[in-house]
Design an enzyme around this catalytic site. Structure first.
Site, short mmCIF file in Angstrom:
data_model
loop_
_atom_site.label_atom_id
_atom_site.label_comp_id
_atom_site.label_asym_id
_atom_site.label_seq_id
_atom_site.Cartn_x
_atom_site.Cartn_y
_atom_site.Cartn_z
N GLU A 269 -63.17 -13.97 10.05
CA GLU A 269 -63.98 -13.87 11.28
C GLU A 269 -63.04 -13.35 12.34
OE1 GLU A 269 -64.97 -14.26 14.73
OE2 GLU A 269 -65.00 -16.44 14.53
N CYS A 303 -64.41 -14.65 20.65
CA CYS A 303 -64.58 -13.47 19.80
C CYS A 303 -65.92 -12.80 20.04
CB CYS A 303 -64.44 -13.86 18.33
SG CYS A 303 -65.51 -15.24 17.86
#
EC number: 1.2.1.19
Length: 501
Positions: A269, A303
């Site tokens: 990720e 993110c």
């Protein structure tokens, strides 16, 4: 992930002591093999909080050996009922809930996270996620398959084995739970490396792992640096899977190391440069607020940050005006101080990178609407910054900033904005704001992103799969899909004398 109020917050502890600073292997605390330690800091004050044992390859080897032993056929962990694994995860969630105030305070002090966000959002999310994973433990199941001939065929979803898990610094506790929850629910054992900037909450959770009753070796936590401890995990020949959350640059190194070693399974990720598209028919107040939190939450250190805001031409000026007005409301300060609404960046490296990108925006012709520099005399604080008149070729429109910097761009047509939104190496998430359901569905289908939010942003829950397209990673975490990443599917075919329907 919106900012939370403070009405439900308990009073901060005045006597916080950091108890756990050693390496956790086999439910025991160890000094590093090398004898080295590394400092851990408070980013709001730049003061050293403590020294933590510095694990490297030798310590990772010890942890992997313990994890492998715990995973052996016939071990207490392998023979445990799946429902009992779930009970242990429920117990761990209860213990985290008991220590919620301590963990939230530590997360704020070590990670620069607003205390209100740590307590109300992060800790609540950790507890819910663990309970979600606990409920899945005895529901991971295979199928029977009616193949041709006199055979009985079924599938088993078996745990992969020893899983290396490398945790980022922006959500240290949340990401720890995202990693260990599904892995343990499926019956794996784990070797965790927390980020060197923020190892403290992971080490406290290690003590709760033991208290909850997990067998020795099931969870092992090795604090240390990426190029040493992290690299040892990625390239280890006896680790069956590695999961990493962090930068795309490091993700590439991990995938390369996994391929060059034993082709271990990989879940990544990684970074993002997420677009947020605001159409003229959108509820403007709602769009401004969600887009704002989408990029400024946790000082922009997310993110999924909505770091490219595309606004339809006819409402552009008003959107910019309201966004600037909203950004100017922040009160910067120590995240443990009541009233502070923005804390520091994690360290000087990130602080310098953000300020450099802000300067590039000024030089390349973007209009600085507010902020644009450092704040205060101590700590890694950056002013909330808004740029308008941003164009796609500017560095601030292409590079992941990971700071409190909002870029607002203008668009004329849907075809144009979809192409521009997709014109990036990243594909983690996106947002769409419109009151036209047809446009919402059309744009959502066209965007190359693992998650698309419509008329909201940053809604992340344990029930939903999360992960990226393109260079934002591979695999999914959470939701039912997240458990698939921690199992191997085995087909078993048995010869029988006669098959009956």
């Amino acid at each position: 992930m919106s900012s939370s109020g403070t009405s439900d917050l308990p009073v901060l502890p005045t006597d916080l002591k950091i108890q756990y600073t050693k390496i956790f292997i086999n439910n025991e605390w160890h000094d590093s093999v090398s004898g080295k330690k590394f400092p851990v800091f408070n980013p709001a004050t730049e003061e050293e909080l403590c020294q933590v044992e510095e694990g490297d390859k030798a310590d990772v080897d010890k942890a992997v050996k313990a994890a492998r032993q715990a995973f052996q056929i016939g071990s207490p962990w392998r023979t445990m009922d799946a429902s009992e694994r779930g009970r242990l995860l429920y117990k761990l969630a209860d213990l985290i809930e008991r220590d919620r105030l301590l963990l939230a305070t530590m997360e704020s002090m070590n990670g620069g996270k607003l205390y209100s966000n740590a307590y109300l959002n992060d800790l609540a999310g950790c507890i819910k996620t663990l309970r979600y994973c606990a409920g899945w433990a005895d529901k991971i199941q295979g199928r029977t398959i009616p193949i041709d001939g006199n055979f009985f065929t079924y599938t088993r979803h078996e745990p992969i084995g020893v899983c290396g898990q490398i945790i980022p610094w922006n959500f240290p506790l949340v990401m720890l739970i995202w990693k260990i929850g599904p892995a343990l629910s499926c019956g794996n054992t784990v070797v965790v490396k927390p980020a060197e900037q923020t190892p403290l909450t992971a080490l406290h959770v290690a003590s709760l792992i033991k208290e909850a009753g997990f067998p020795p070796g099931v969870v092992n936590i090795v604090p240390g640096y990426g190029p040493t401890a992290g690299a040892a995990i990625s390239s280890h020949m006896d680790i069956d899977k590695v999961a990493f959350t962090g930068s795309t640059e490091v993700g590439k190194l991990i995938k390369e190391a996994a391929g060059k070693s034993n082709l271990k399974r990989v879940t990544l990720e990684l970074g993002g440069k997420s677009p947020c598209i605001v159409l003229a028919d959108a509820d403007l107040d709602n769009a401004v607020e969600f887009a704002h939190h989408g990029v400024f939450y946790h000082q922009g250190q997310c993110c999924i940050a909505a770091s490219r805001i595309f606004v339809e031409e006819s409402i552009y000026d008003e959107f910019v005006r309201r966004s600037v007005e909203r950004a100017k409301k922040y009160i910067l300060g120590n995240p443990l101080t009541p009233g502070a609404t923005q804390g520091p960046q994690i360290d000087k490296e990130q602080y310098d990178k953000i300020l450099d990108l802000i300067e590039s925006g000024k030089k390349e012709g973007a209009k600085l609407e507010c902020g644009g520099g450092p704040w205060g005399n101590k700590g890694y604080f950056v002013q909330p910054t808004v740029f308008s008149n941003v164009t796609d070729e500017m560095r601030i429109a292409k590079e992941e900033i990971f700071g409190p910097v909002q870029q607002i761009m203008k668009f004329k047509s849907l075809d144009d904005v979809i192409k521009r939104a997709n014109n990036t190496f990243y594909g983690l998430s996106a947002g769409v704001f419109t009151n036209d359901i047809d446009k919402a569905v059309t744009i959502s289908s066209a965007l190359q992103a693992g998650t698309v939010w419509v008329n909201c942003y940053g809604v992340v829950t344990a029930q939903c799969p999360f992960g990226g397209f393109k260079m934002s990673g591979n695999g999914r975490e959470l939701g039912e899909y997240g458990f698939h990443e921690y199992t191997e599917v085995k087909t078993v075919t048995v010869k029988i004398s006669q098959k009956n329907s």
